[in-house]
Design an enzyme around this catalytic site. Structure first.
Site, PDB file in Angstrom:
ATOM      1  N   ASP A  74       0.416  14.860 -30.476  1.00 17.08           N
ATOM      2  CA  ASP A  74      -0.673  16.048 -30.597  1.00 17.08           C
ATOM      3  C   ASP A  74      -0.007  17.412 -31.235  1.00 17.08           C
ATOM      4  O   ASP A  74       1.242  17.476 -30.865  1.00 17.08           O
ATOM      5  CB  ASP A  74      -1.443  16.298 -29.513  1.00 17.08           C
ATOM      6  CG  ASP A  74      -2.766  17.163 -29.989  1.00 17.08           C
ATOM      7  OD1 ASP A  74      -3.170  17.171 -31.001  1.00 17.08           O
ATOM      8  OD2 ASP A  74      -3.486  17.903 -28.865  1.00 17.08           O
ATOM      9  N   HIS A  80       1.294  15.705 -40.078  1.00 16.59           N
ATOM     10  CA  HIS A  80       1.489  14.369 -39.999  1.00 16.59           C
ATOM     11  C   HIS A  80       2.935  13.727 -40.571  1.00 16.59           C
ATOM     12  O   HIS A  80       3.331  13.019 -39.982  1.00 16.59           O
ATOM     13  CB  HIS A  80       0.158  13.944 -40.651  1.00 16.59           C
ATOM     14  CG  HIS A  80      -0.949  14.303 -39.902  1.00 16.59           C
ATOM     15  ND1 HIS A  80      -1.188  14.444 -38.616  1.00 16.59           N
ATOM     16  CD2 HIS A  80      -2.170  14.911 -40.542  1.00 16.59           C
ATOM     17  CE1 HIS A  80      -2.251  14.925 -38.436  1.00 16.59           C
ATOM     18  NE2 HIS A  80      -2.957  15.040 -39.521  1.00 16.59           N
ATOM     19  N   LEU A 106      11.766  -3.726 -27.769  1.00 13.85           N
ATOM     20  CA  LEU A 106      10.720  -2.692 -27.619  1.00 13.85           C
ATOM     21  C   LEU A 106       9.389  -3.333 -28.116  1.00 13.85           C
ATOM     22  O   LEU A 106       9.591  -3.994 -29.385  1.00 13.85           O
ATOM     23  CB  LEU A 106      11.037  -1.696 -27.996  1.00 13.85           C
ATOM     24  CG  LEU A 106      10.108  -0.543 -28.123  1.00 13.85           C
ATOM     25  CD1 LEU A 106       9.607   0.028 -26.628  1.00 13.85           C
ATOM     26  CD2 LEU A 106      10.253   0.737 -28.983  1.00 13.85           C
TER      27      LEU A 106
HETATM   28  C1  FPP Z   1      -2.470  14.593 -33.694  1.00 10.16           C
HETATM   29  O1  FPP Z   1      -2.417  15.980 -34.107  1.00 10.16           O
HETATM   30  C2  FPP Z   1      -2.116  13.705 -34.659  1.00 10.16           C
HETATM   31  C3  FPP Z   1      -2.905  12.601 -35.194  1.00 10.16           C
HETATM   32  C4  FPP Z   1      -4.387  12.672 -34.890  1.00 10.16           C
HETATM   33  C5  FPP Z   1      -2.042  11.585 -36.156  1.00 10.16           C
HETATM   34  C6  FPP Z   1      -0.905  11.139 -35.432  1.00 10.16           C
HETATM   35  C7  FPP Z   1      -0.248  10.356 -36.700  1.00 10.16           C
HETATM   36  C8  FPP Z   1       1.138  10.655 -36.873  1.00 10.16           C
HETATM   37  C9  FPP Z   1       2.128  11.337 -36.193  1.00 10.16           C
HETATM   38  C10 FPP Z   1       1.676  10.169 -38.058  1.00 10.16           C
HETATM   39  C11 FPP Z   1       1.493   8.339 -38.428  1.00 10.16           C
HETATM   40  C12 FPP Z   1       1.855   7.786 -37.308  1.00 10.16           C
HETATM   41  C13 FPP Z   1       2.503   6.550 -37.378  1.00 10.16           C
HETATM   42  C14 FPP Z   1       2.567   5.983 -36.079  1.00 10.16           C
HETATM   43  C15 FPP Z   1       2.746   5.913 -38.660  1.00 10.16           C
HETATM   44  P1  FPP Z   1      -3.464  16.816 -34.632  1.00 10.16           P
HETATM   45  O2  FPP Z   1      -3.695  16.754 -36.163  1.00 10.16           O
HETATM   46  O3  FPP Z   1      -4.550  16.656 -33.942  1.00 10.16           O
HETATM   47  O4  FPP Z   1      -2.955  18.181 -34.329  1.00 10.16           O
HETATM   48  P2  FPP Z   1      -3.766  19.653 -34.134  1.00 10.16           P
HETATM   49  O5  FPP Z   1      -4.244  19.551 -32.576  1.00 10.16           O
HETATM   50  O6  FPP Z   1      -2.557  20.807 -33.954  1.00 10.16           O
HETATM   51  O7  FPP Z   1      -4.625  20.057 -35.139  1.00 10.16           O
END
Ligand code: FPP
Length: 246
Positions: free
Chosen positions: A21, A38, A132
């Site tokens: 997050d 992201h 893993l």
């Molecule tokens: C949460 O941060 C993150 C996500 C919903 C997406 C996670 C995706 C990645 C880390 C990239 C791709 C992953 C892989 C496995 C290839 P948020 O957007 O909710 O952040 P915020 O709370 O600050 O808005």
């Protein structure tokens, strides 16, 4: 002594799950669009996967896209799907080289066709890897998973009679997406939020929870080491008392 040496190799969490997050906030802090967060989150994924594999963690489950994430602006959802494809493409060789096996949980049937195809190809390619197991939670939510399990039990009950007495925890777990995966020992959530957000609700009944203020794009293997060191200082009693654990 460096951080890694402080880890007791005989008391590793077999399964670490992570709620990644803070990507959006990380990007905003830098005056950038959310997708920039992201994209940088992928670097954190890479380092964490490598770090976990190197340590000998058996399962690493990453909450990459929840059922509720479809409600984000279309531009962000599309960008996340594209990022998934480009990341799978760019990381496949590394997964193979590092003996990592890719698995997914969630309603992957509901993902775009090109994402599904890419995922299935890599799942197949890495199927014989013995290191893993990297489990990506995609179009996943725990409530969906539980309701889906109930539906499948009822469907099966129409084919063969199910003795209600037979339904216990183990039986129910056989209908979850995680049926061949042990429950997480350690769940990490980044970005200073204290929520579970519909992730692995059944499976975390006795999981140790670890929260850190680090925003996901800044998370590196040292942060994983810190979480594991913290985990190793805890006494897991599973409802018993200390004296019974010796
Ligand atoms: C949460 O941060 C993150 C996500 C919903 C997406 C996670 C995706 C990645 C880390 C990239 C791709 C992953 C892989 C496995 C290839 P948020 O957007 O909710 O952040 P915020 O709370 O600050 O808005």
């Amino acid at each position: 002594m460096d951080l890694k040496e402080k880890i007791d190799k005989n008391n590793l969490p077999a399964h670490v799950a992570i709620i990644m997050d803070g990507n959006g906030r990380w990007a905003k802090k830098k005056g950038n669009q959310r997708i920039f967060g992201h994209k940088n989150g992928v670097k954190a994924v890479r380092d964490t996967v490598e770090g976990a594999g190197e340590l000998g963690v058996q399962y690493l489950t990453l909450y990459a896209f929840s059922t509720e994430n479809w409600n984000r602006p279309k531009k962000e959802v599309d960008a996340l799907m594209t990022l998934l494809i480009t990341t799978i493409n760019s990381e496949t060789d590394t997964l193979l080289k590092n003996n990592v096996r890719l698995l997914t949980i969630g309603d992957t049937e509901g993902l775009p066709k090109n994402v599904k195809e890419k995922l299935n190809a890599v799942i197949e390619k890495t199927a014989n890897n013995t290191g893993l197991k990297l489990v990506l939670a995609l179009n996943y939510s725990a409530r969906w998973e539980i309701v889906n399990a109930v539906k499948n039990i009822l469907t099966d009950s129409k084919k063969t009679d199910i003795n209600i007495e037979k339904i216990n925890n183990e039986y129910f777990e056989g209908y979850l997406n995680t049926k061949d995966i042990p429950d997480p020992d350690l769940l990490i959530r980044t970005s200073g939020e204290f929520r579970i957000s519909n992730f692995l609700i059944w499976q975390i009944a006795y999981t140790e929870l670890y929260f850190t203020d680090v925003l996901w794009p800044d998370f590196r293997r040292e942060d994983l080491y810190n979480a594991i060191i913290n985990y190793q200082q805890r006494e897991r009693r599973f409802g018993k008392i200390s004296e019974q654990l010796i």
